[in-house]
Design a protein around this motif. Structure first.
Motif, PDB file in Angstrom:
ATOM      1  N   HIS A  18      13.366 -30.043 -80.786  1.00 20.92           N
ATOM      2  CA  HIS A  18      12.165 -29.231 -80.515  1.00 20.92           C
ATOM      3  C   HIS A  18      10.992 -30.192 -80.250  1.00 20.92           C
ATOM      4  O   HIS A  18      10.066 -30.302 -81.056  1.00 20.92           O
ATOM      5  CB  HIS A  18      11.916 -28.376 -81.758  1.00 20.92           C
TER       6      HIS A  18
ATOM      7  N   TYR B 107       1.235 -24.015 -82.802  1.00 17.24           N
ATOM      8  CA  TYR B 107       2.533 -24.517 -83.294  1.00 17.24           C
ATOM      9  C   TYR B 107       3.343 -23.373 -83.917  1.00 17.24           C
ATOM     10  O   TYR B 107       4.532 -23.208 -83.642  1.00 17.24           O
ATOM     11  CB  TYR B 107       2.206 -25.603 -84.322  1.00 17.24           C
TER      12      TYR B 107
ATOM     13  N   VAL C 159      12.522 -31.558 -91.149  1.00  8.96           N
ATOM     14  CA  VAL C 159      11.146 -31.884 -90.786  1.00  8.96           C
ATOM     15  C   VAL C 159      10.422 -32.369 -92.042  1.00  8.96           C
ATOM     16  O   VAL C 159      10.675 -31.860 -93.150  1.00  8.96           O
ATOM     17  CB  VAL C 159      10.411 -30.642 -90.202  1.00  8.96           C
TER      18      VAL C 159
ATOM     19  N   ASP D  49       6.998 -21.617 -82.977  1.00  2.99           N
ATOM     20  CA  ASP D  49       8.112 -21.578 -83.922  1.00  2.99           C
ATOM     21  C   ASP D  49       8.641 -20.155 -84.125  1.00  2.99           C
ATOM     22  O   ASP D  49       9.830 -19.974 -84.385  1.00  2.99           O
ATOM     23  CB  ASP D  49       7.719 -22.228 -85.254  1.00  2.99           C
TER      24      ASP D  49
ATOM     25  N   GLN E 155       5.367 -30.358 -94.019  1.00  2.00           N
ATOM     26  CA  GLN E 155       5.336 -29.094 -93.276  1.00  2.00           C
ATOM     27  C   GLN E 155       5.988 -27.948 -94.053  1.00  2.00           C
ATOM     28  O   GLN E 155       6.308 -26.900 -93.485  1.00  2.00           O
ATOM     29  CB  GLN E 155       5.989 -29.271 -91.903  1.00  2.00           C
TER      30      GLN E 155
ATOM     31  N   ASN F 219       6.876 -35.661 -81.168  1.00  2.00           N
ATOM     32  CA  ASN F 219       5.900 -35.318 -80.143  1.00  2.00           C
ATOM     33  C   ASN F 219       6.001 -36.370 -79.056  1.00  2.00           C
ATOM     34  O   ASN F 219       6.091 -37.566 -79.344  1.00  2.00           O
ATOM     35  CB  ASN F 219       4.494 -35.285 -80.743  1.00  2.00           C
TER      36      ASN F 219
ATOM     37  N   TYR G 162      16.223 -26.916 -90.574  1.00  2.00           N
ATOM     38  CA  TYR G 162      15.126 -27.683 -89.984  1.00  2.00           C
ATOM     39  C   TYR G 162      14.947 -28.964 -90.783  1.00  2.00           C
ATOM     40  O   TYR G 162      14.645 -28.903 -91.977  1.00  2.00           O
ATOM     41  CB  TYR G 162      13.814 -26.891 -90.072  1.00  2.00           C
TER      42      TYR G 162
ATOM     43  N   ASP H 247      17.690 -28.215 -86.211  1.00  2.00           N
ATOM     44  CA  ASP H 247      16.487 -28.769 -85.578  1.00  2.00           C
ATOM     45  C   ASP H 247      16.244 -30.142 -86.193  1.00  2.00           C
ATOM     46  O   ASP H 247      15.978 -30.249 -87.389  1.00  2.00           O
ATOM     47  CB  ASP H 247      15.325 -27.807 -85.876  1.00  2.00           C
TER      48      ASP H 247
ATOM     49  N   PHE I 281       6.797 -23.922 -92.749  1.00  2.00           N
ATOM     50  CA  PHE I 281       8.104 -23.286 -92.596  1.00  2.00           C
ATOM     51  C   PHE I 281       8.272 -22.104 -93.536  1.00  2.00           C
ATOM     52  O   PHE I 281       8.845 -21.081 -93.162  1.00  2.00           O
ATOM     53  CB  PHE I 281       9.228 -24.314 -92.751  1.00  2.00           C
TER      54      PHE I 281
ATOM     55  N   SER J  53      12.990 -34.047 -83.042  1.00  2.00           N
ATOM     56  CA  SER J  53      11.822 -33.270 -82.606  1.00  2.00           C
ATOM     57  C   SER J  53      10.489 -34.015 -82.627  1.00  2.00           C
ATOM     58  O   SER J  53       9.524 -33.544 -83.236  1.00  2.00           O
ATOM     59  CB  SER J  53      11.706 -31.990 -83.467  1.00  2.00           C
TER      60      SER J  53
HETATM   61  N1  ARG Z   1       7.023 -32.055 -83.289  1.00  2.00           N
HETATM   62  C1  ARG Z   1       6.776 -31.760 -84.669  1.00  2.00           C
HETATM   63  C2  ARG Z   1       6.100 -32.948 -85.334  1.00  2.00           C
HETATM   64  O1  ARG Z   1       6.237 -34.059 -84.874  1.00  2.00           O
HETATM   65  C3  ARG Z   1       8.021 -31.421 -85.425  1.00  2.00           C
HETATM   66  C4  ARG Z   1       8.767 -30.214 -84.914  1.00  2.00           C
HETATM   67  C5  ARG Z   1       9.740 -29.705 -85.916  1.00  2.00           C
HETATM   68  N2  ARG Z   1      10.431 -28.534 -85.507  1.00  2.00           N
HETATM   69  C6  ARG Z   1       9.898 -27.317 -85.426  1.00  2.00           C
HETATM   70  N3  ARG Z   1      10.660 -26.343 -85.032  1.00  2.00           N
HETATM   71  N4  ARG Z   1       8.660 -27.084 -85.786  1.00  2.00           N
HETATM   72  O2  ARG Z   1       5.458 -32.765 -86.347  1.00  2.00           O
END
Ligand code: ARG
Length: 580
Positions: A163, A317, A341, A321, A345, A128, A339, A123, A349, A126
């Protein structure tokens, strides 16, 4: 080579256990390091120091016993005991030469590919979709892409998952704004998503009526209203094309086919809640559906909820997930889910992984890893901003990189045409931004500094790209003149030996990159390789070498250096240039 050495040491330990020198039931973890100091050989271990206590022996004595128990082999030329009981190993030249030859004769540089190929679901990126990609989206895309490439190269099946966030409440506002514009101007204004978003937000804050309409549209959208879905699809499509443009410029391998958006899981969300309820994990708290896990407590020791459904029925969210994690194991067949990210976060996770295992969304021996990363900072030590203080759009940042790279190149004398130089500047500019990111430890913040990344000195993309063209120039000058590719490799000069020792480490480094998901190991390796090549090149004549055997050998070392640099950069997502 590292594995072979581990094997030899395991045999030695086995023998010492059989003799009773080391207790037979003691579990031994063989740790091999690469000493910094060349006089300490190619590998070192503190095995004797670790085992002295259980063996009731002194470390130096035990080190001697270990050395004596290492079976006869062609791998090592020397074993030395140093300091309080370290053992230093030197790889034999025959072994080095065999390894170099094997690398030269293999398209994949003779790396050890996985005996059992795993399916790794990665992942990354990803973003927004409500806004255009900005500087904060750089790291996930670049690091995730490099690690994906390395995993593939090491023989795994990689499934990329983008994602993207396409289903939040902001979409109501954006749809209301689209609706308010007539069709043509909507299309025009969407060409700059950033200003589009700002304009919509402004309207939302200023007009009660507009805000009401926005809220209405979210509800309608989420209940599947066709008109809303049409507007929404139009918006998402534009936003995804913006992303794709950035990926293509960055040389990030993601395509539309890798997009598995949040909205794709919508149908699964009620099932997620039912499943949790069935497992007795749900608790209602002020109308919201929550899961409280033992493992997670707040600062005051108060239980920390994972909210999976809001009071009004909306999902979150975390809910998505949970659906995604199940899909990745059960539909995509993932053995390892990675992942990439933002580090902020981490708790999310951590909670999702624990809950997914507990509730059975994933089963068996699956590996779940969140690889966080730090923030891109400005020189002022605050998150990187554009000159006007706003967030920097990635597209603008990349334009600036290309412009600055061109300036840098224009300072050098070149026989490239203007057109060629522009093309080179594109590669150098984008690569510099990528490399600056990849070469830093993933977990720390780093300072985005044009002057540091766009220079030919130090651990930078321009330096490495230039180093590659330098090796390449040898073969340009050689032209069609044949050289004996089966000639023996000669490692008499210390610079030849140093270069050879670095070349054979490629395999080991790639495995480290995969294990830790840390591309900066590869950057450091390539930088070191380029440095050693440079010393070799200056001290060891190649083309005007009269000794035929030596000339052939040096050409072979140069060729392998070129191959490793090219392959290594490619794994970082950086293309090489033939000339610059
Ligand atoms: N879209 C989310 C953001 O910008 C990150 C997503 C990451 N991937 C996931 N599976 N949560 O913070």
């Amino acid at each position: 080579m590292k594995e072979q050495l581990e094997q030899l040491l395991a045999e030695a330990i086995g023998q010492l256990k059989a003799q009773g020198t080391i207790p037979a039931d003691h579990s031994v973890n063989i740790q091999l390091d690469r000493p910094r100091d060349k006089s300490h050989g190619d590998f070192a271990t503190n095995l004797a120091l670790m085992l002295a206590k259980p063996a009731k022996s002194n470390p130096r004595q035990l080190a001697e016993a270990i050395v004596a128990a290492v079976p006869e082999n062609s791998l090592l030329s020397k074993m030395d005991i140093a300091g309080p009981g370290f053992i230093n190993f030197t790889i034999s030249q025959d072994q080095l030469k065999d390894q170099l030859t094997a690398m030269l004769n293999s398209d994949s540089l003779n790396v050890d590919v996985a005996k059992e190929s795993k399916t790794i679901v990665i992942d990354y990126s990803s973003p927004n979709l409500a806004k255009e990609m900005h500087v904060g989206h750089l790291r996930s895309a670049i690091i995730g892409d490099a690690v994906s490439r390395v995993c593939e190269f090491l023989g795994h099946k990689v499934v990329r998952q983008n994602h993207v966030g396409d289903w939040g409440t902001q979409f109501g506002m954006l749809l209301a704004y689209m609706e308010a514009l007539d069709n043509q101007s909507a299309e025009y204004e969407l060409s700059n998503l950033e200003t589009f978003y700002k304009a919509a937000k402004q309207r939302f804050d200023d007009s009660e009526e507009f805000a009401d309409r926005a809220r209405q549209l979210v509800v309608k959208l989420q209940s599947g209203d066709e008109y809303c879905l049409k507007l929404w699809n139009q918006f998402i499509d534009v936003s995804l094309s913006h992303c794709q443009e950035v990926y293509d410029r960055l040389g990030v391998k993601l395509t539309r086919a890798d997009v598995m958006a949040e909205s794709a899981y919508n149908d699964k969300l009620p099932g997620v809640i039912e499943h949790l309820r069935g497992k007795g994990l749900l608790t209602e708290d002020q109308g919201a559906q929550c899961v409280f896990l033992e493992e997670y407590k707040g600062k005051e020791g108060e239980p920390l909820p994972i909210i999976v459904q809001k009071k009004g029925g909306g999902y979150l969210y975390a809910t998505t997930d949970l659906a995604a994690i199940e899909y990745r194991q059960k539909q995509l067949g993932g053995d390892h889910l990675m992942y990439f990210v933002d580090a902020r976060q981490a708790l999310h996770f951590d909670q999702i992984f624990t809950l997914a295992r507990k509730a059975g969304f994933v089963e068996g021996e699956i590996q779940l890893d969140h690889y966080g990363f730090g923030t891109v900072m400005g020189k002022d030590g605050k998150p990187y901003k554009s000159r006007d203080g706003g967030v920097t759009k990635l597209a603008d940042l990349l334009d600036e990189a290309e412009r600055r790279a061109l300036e840098l190149l224009q300072q050098k004398t070149t026989d490239l045409t203007e057109e060629q130089q522009k093309r080179v500047a594109e590669v150098v500019g984008i690569s510099s931004v990528k490399y600056a990111d990849l070469s830093k430890n993933r977990t720390s913040d780093y300072i985005f500094d044009w002057n540091h990344m766009l220079t030919f000195e130090g651990n930078t993309a321009p330096y490495l790209l230039y180093a590659y063209t330098r090796v390449n120039s040898i073969f340009y000058r050689l032209g069609d003149t044949a050289f004996d590719r089966d000639a023996d490799i000669i490692l008499n000069d210390e610079r030849e030996l140093a270069l050879a020792n670095q070349l054979v480490r490629f395999n080991e480094v790639l495995h480290q990159v995969q294990d830790k998901a840390m591309p900066h190991f590869l950057c450091g390796y390539l930088f070191d390789l380029a440095g050693r090549f440079s010393s070799f090149y200056e001290a060891c004549p190649i083309l005007n070498q009269e000794d035929e055997a030596l000339r052939n050998s040096r050409l072979k070392l140069s060729m392998l250096t070129a191959n490793v640099l090219k392959q290594g950069l490619d794994l970082l997502g950086i293309p090489t240039l033939e000339k610059m």
